[in-house]
Design an enzyme around this catalytic site. Sequence first.
Site, PDB file in Angstrom:
ATOM      1  N   HIS A   1       9.622  27.714  -6.361  1.00 30.03           N
ATOM      2  CA  HIS A   1      10.888  27.665  -5.628  1.00 30.03           C
ATOM      3  C   HIS A   1      11.923  27.320  -6.696  1.00 30.03           C
ATOM      4  CE1 HIS A   1      13.433  26.762  -2.045  1.00 30.03           C
ATOM      5  NE2 HIS A   1      14.052  25.999  -2.938  1.00 30.03           N
TER       6      HIS A   1
ATOM      7  N   ASP B   1      10.556  19.600   5.486  1.00 28.35           N
ATOM      8  CA  ASP B   1      10.290  20.101   4.137  1.00 28.35           C
ATOM      9  C   ASP B   1       9.029  19.495   3.535  1.00 28.35           C
ATOM     10  OD1 ASP B   1      12.202  22.005   3.705  1.00 28.35           O
ATOM     11  OD2 ASP B   1      13.229  20.915   2.113  1.00 28.35           O
TER      12      ASP B   1
ATOM     13  N   GLY C   1      15.825  27.331  -8.305  1.00 28.28           N
ATOM     14  CA  GLY C   1      17.251  27.339  -8.003  1.00 28.28           C
ATOM     15  C   GLY C   1      17.836  25.986  -8.350  1.00 28.28           C
ATOM     16  N   ASN C   2      18.906  25.613  -7.651  1.00 32.49           N
ATOM     17  CA  ASN C   2      19.490  24.296  -7.896  1.00 32.49           C
ATOM     18  C   ASN C   2      18.554  23.190  -7.449  1.00 32.49           C
ATOM     19  OD1 ASN C   2      21.748  25.174  -9.205  1.00 32.49           O
ATOM     20  ND2 ASN C   2      22.896  25.466  -7.326  1.00 32.49           N
TER      21      ASN C   2
END
Length: 186
Positions: free
Chosen positions: A152, A92, A154-155
Amino acid sequence: THTMPLPDHRAALVGAIGLLPDELKAGIGSVGHRVVHGGEAFSDAALIDRAVLASIETSAALAPLHNPWNLLGIEMSTEIFGAATPQVAVFDTAFHQTLPKSAFLYALPLEMYEKHAIRRYGFHGTSFKYVTEETARVLGKPVGETNIIACHIGNGASMAAIEGGRSIDTSMGLTPLEGLVMGTRC
């Protein structure tokens, strides 16, 4: 629906693999692993060998809730599919290794970076790489000519400034708490 006890990650992985039909298990020729943290060692995916494993283990100090489980997944895959089955780690943090020093260094004494690896690493790199490549494809441009601000959301959430297909800044730094407010992280 399958019901089984899953007391730990090892049992869960073995249980999930056990659900695959034998003909699919026999056809597995390689295994890919999303590894959260590669430190500064990786700017791309890597074929897993002893040196890569050692780097993932070293980077566990920077991602103690993720990298140890990534190592377990690699270990279990070796047990299940055999040592001859190639395994690849996709990091990542790799996409953000192009950050200039002005973006990755914090306003701290330089020795904090040199001695303790305290710097902005950036995360969600696999997502940002995909979005960059897909944006270039849709626009009919080479990746090297693609300039975007990508989100990006989201959570887990972060943003990245991408110039010429390369990350030049990102909102997520040393830890996931820096930057955008996320759904499940304060």
